[in-house]
Design a protein around this motif. Structure first.
Motif, PDB file in Angstrom:
ATOM      1  N   PRO A 189       4.838  -0.540   4.384  1.00 48.00           N
ATOM      2  CA  PRO A 189       5.583  -1.742   3.995  1.00 48.00           C
ATOM      3  C   PRO A 189       4.999  -2.424   2.759  1.00 48.00           C
ATOM      4  N   VAL A 190       5.880  -2.996   1.956  1.00 40.91           N
ATOM      5  CA  VAL A 190       5.488  -3.863   0.850  1.00 40.91           C
ATOM      6  C   VAL A 190       5.434  -5.281   1.396  1.00 40.91           C
ATOM      7  N   ARG A 191       4.352  -5.990   1.113  1.00 45.53           N
ATOM      8  CA  ARG A 191       4.249  -7.360   1.616  1.00 45.53           C
ATOM      9  C   ARG A 191       3.936  -8.318   0.477  1.00 45.53           C
ATOM     10  N   TYR A 248       3.277  -8.830  -4.980  1.00 41.44           N
ATOM     11  CA  TYR A 248       3.528  -7.925  -3.862  1.00 41.44           C
ATOM     12  C   TYR A 248       2.489  -6.815  -3.845  1.00 41.44           C
ATOM     13  N   GLY A 249       2.258  -6.256  -2.676  1.00 44.19           N
ATOM     14  CA  GLY A 249       1.302  -5.170  -2.566  1.00 44.19           C
ATOM     15  C   GLY A 249       1.559  -4.297  -1.357  1.00 44.19           C
ATOM     16  N   VAL A 250       0.913  -3.157  -1.356  1.00 40.84           N
ATOM     17  CA  VAL A 250       0.945  -2.221  -0.232  1.00 40.84           C
ATOM     18  C   VAL A 250      -0.491  -2.002   0.215  1.00 40.84           C
ATOM     19  N   ASP A 251      -0.750  -2.236   1.484  1.00 41.49           N
ATOM     20  CA  ASP A 251      -2.086  -2.021   2.040  1.00 41.49           C
ATOM     21  C   ASP A 251      -2.341  -0.531   2.241  1.00 41.49           C
ATOM     22  N   ASP A 252      -3.528  -0.105   1.861  1.00 46.36           N
ATOM     23  CA  ASP A 252      -3.940   1.289   2.047  1.00 46.36           C
ATOM     24  C   ASP A 252      -4.570   1.433   3.425  1.00 46.36           C
ATOM     25  N   PRO A 253      -4.103   2.360   4.251  1.00 37.45           N
ATOM     26  CA  PRO A 253      -4.726   2.559   5.564  1.00 37.45           C
ATOM     27  C   PRO A 253      -6.214   2.861   5.470  1.00 37.45           C
ATOM     28  N   ALA A 254      -6.650   3.384   4.320  1.00 34.48           N
ATOM     29  CA  ALA A 254      -8.067   3.700   4.128  1.00 34.48           C
ATOM     30  C   ALA A 254      -8.874   2.480   3.706  1.00 34.48           C
ATOM     31  N   LEU A 311      -6.124  -2.217  -1.278  1.00 36.34           N
ATOM     32  CA  LEU A 311      -4.721  -2.138  -1.665  1.00 36.34           C
ATOM     33  C   LEU A 311      -4.422  -0.788  -2.304  1.00 36.34           C
ATOM     34  N   ALA A 312      -3.304  -0.211  -1.914  1.00 35.32           N
ATOM     35  CA  ALA A 312      -2.856   1.029  -2.538  1.00 35.32           C
ATOM     36  C   ALA A 312      -2.123   0.751  -3.841  1.00 35.32           C
ATOM     37  N   GLY A 313      -1.485  -0.441  -3.931  1.00 39.65           N
ATOM     38  CA  GLY A 313      -0.755  -0.773  -5.135  1.00 39.65           C
ATOM     39  C   GLY A 313      -0.333  -2.223  -5.149  1.00 39.65           C
ATOM     40  N   THR A 314      -0.021  -2.721  -6.360  1.00 44.16           N
ATOM     41  CA  THR A 314       0.488  -4.086  -6.534  1.00 44.16           C
ATOM     42  C   THR A 314       1.585  -4.091  -7.584  1.00 44.16           C
ATOM     43  N   VAL A 315       2.386  -5.142  -7.554  1.00 42.06           N
ATOM     44  CA  VAL A 315       3.356  -5.409  -8.610  1.00 42.06           C
ATOM     45  C   VAL A 315       3.666  -6.901  -8.557  1.00 42.06           C
ATOM     46  N   GLY A 329       4.331   4.112  -7.274  1.00 40.51           N
ATOM     47  CA  GLY A 329       4.738   3.296  -8.413  1.00 40.51           C
ATOM     48  C   GLY A 329       6.241   3.123  -8.459  1.00 40.51           C
ATOM     49  N   ARG A 330       6.971   4.200  -8.261  1.00 38.52           N
ATOM     50  CA  ARG A 330       8.434   4.125  -8.232  1.00 38.52           C
ATOM     51  C   ARG A 330       8.896   3.235  -7.082  1.00 38.52           C
ATOM     52  N   ARG A 331       8.252   3.361  -5.931  1.00 42.65           N
ATOM     53  CA  ARG A 331       8.633   2.550  -4.771  1.00 42.65           C
ATOM     54  C   ARG A 331       8.455   1.054  -5.069  1.00 42.65           C
ATOM     55  N   LEU A 332       7.337   0.689  -5.667  1.00 44.30           N
ATOM     56  CA  LEU A 332       7.080  -0.715  -5.983  1.00 44.30           C
ATOM     57  C   LEU A 332       8.066  -1.239  -7.022  1.00 44.30           C
ATOM     58  N   MET A 333       8.357  -0.433  -8.024  1.00 45.42           N
ATOM     59  CA  MET A 333       9.295  -0.858  -9.046  1.00 45.42           C
ATOM     60  C   MET A 333      10.697  -1.032  -8.470  1.00 45.42           C
ATOM     61  N   GLN A 334      11.120  -0.111  -7.634  1.00 47.78           N
ATOM     62  CA  GLN A 334      12.442  -0.233  -7.029  1.00 47.78           C
ATOM     63  C   GLN A 334      12.511  -1.466  -6.135  1.00 47.78           C
ATOM     64  N   TYR A 335      11.392  -1.776  -5.482  1.00 45.43           N
ATOM     65  CA  TYR A 335      11.346  -2.954  -4.613  1.00 45.43           C
ATOM     66  C   TYR A 335      11.599  -4.236  -5.417  1.00 45.43           C
TER      67      TYR A 335
END
Length: 290
Positions: free
Chosen positions: A14-16, A52-58, A61-65, A92-98
């Motif tokens: 999820p993006v949060r 916005y960001g995606v949490d990395d299970p490891a 953060l896995a990514g931000t935008v 990256g594509r997922r975050l941009m589309q979001y």
């Protein structure tokens, strides 16, 4: 886990919406990609933008935008970052589309590095201009010996003057930046305007040990140069201003005053042409915010 399942896993996370408590994780992600910490810029974005960001299970953060909205008709995108261990997995594509979905109906623009430009083009962005970073120790004395004419007197921006300043900015920027302008009153070290009625303005704010000049709005290149001189004159540390490609005259002036050209990015727009009178917009607040 196969490579295919790993890609599906990271793009299905999820993006949060991030908050100020996530600042250390944002700074760590930027460092992972070789970017400067820029904590003050992140604080500004948390105040005026949607981060916005995606949490990395490891961990981390896995990514931000970052999406900065200017009413319902215009928005900017910045700080699109994907961690090195999650690169080339579609995030990256997922975050941009979001954020494009979040900004539905608005013209969206960004400044793209050479690395990011192919993805943005695939998503429907088109190049409309360039932006070049000019950074160094500002010299009030012109290194090329050129003489520039005197321009309008410069004075500090006050809370009472934000109405007139905002009207000017809406005509130039093409959308309402009142929230950002009001924030600059307390966020910026220096915030000045010129003209009667007001015809130009600029702000200087700290980003680590660098003084950022932006936004910069002026009726002509001489006034833009005057505003930079007033803000940067006397500073001992490095000064940075990101100048739009259309303003080659100001770029030459900056280089003649100790600010050599650095990295160049591409200004790209999605959903239509950029509004406003862009001929008077010499520099953004930052390339991440617009």
């Amino acid at each position: 886990m196969t490579a295919q399942s790993a890609r599906m896993a990271i793009t299905d996370l999820p993006v949060r919406r991030l908050g100020l408590a996530d600042l250390p994780a944002c700074v760590a992600l930027a460092g992972d990609r070789g970017w400067s910490p820029e904590q003050n810029k992140w604080r500004l974005m948390f105040a005026v933008s949607d981060v916005y960001g995606v949490d990395d299970p490891a961990g981390g953060l896995a990514g931000t935008v970052v999406l900065t909205r200017y009413g319902s008709q215009l928005a900017t995108v910045g700080m699109m970052l994907v961690s090195s261990r999650r690169g080339r997995q579609g995030l990256g594509r997922r975050l941009m589309q979001y954020v494009l979905d979040e900004a539905a109906g608005a013209v969206v623009y960004l400044t793209a590095t050479e690395q990011g430009r192919p993805l943005y083009a695939q998503l429907g962005f088109r190049a409309v201009d360039s932006s070049t970073t000019y950074m160094g120790i500002f010299s009030s004395h012109q290194l090329d010996g050129a003489v520039w004419p005197a321009s309008a007197s410069v004075r500090p921006v006050t809370a009472g003057g934000l109405g007139a300043l905002g009207a000017l900015d809406r005509a130039v920027f093409g959308a309402d930046r009142e929230r950002v302008l009001a924030r600059l009153l307390t966020f910026a070290e220096r915030f000045v305007e010129c003209g009667e009625p007001v015809g130009g303005y600029a702000a200087a704010w700290a980003n680590g040990d660098i003084t950022m000049i932006g936004p910069l709005v002026a009726p002509d290149v001489t006034t833009a140069a005057t505003l930079i001189s007033r803000l940067a004159g006397g500073l001992a540390g490095p000064v940075r201003v990101d100048i739009a490609g259309r303003h080659a005259g100001l770029a030459r002036w900056a280089q003649a005053h100790g600010l050599p050209a650095g990295s160049e990015t591409t200004l790209m727009a999605h959903g239509g042409p950029l509004p406003g009178d862009r001929a008077r917009l010499f520099a953004p607040v930052s390339v991440a915010i617009g």
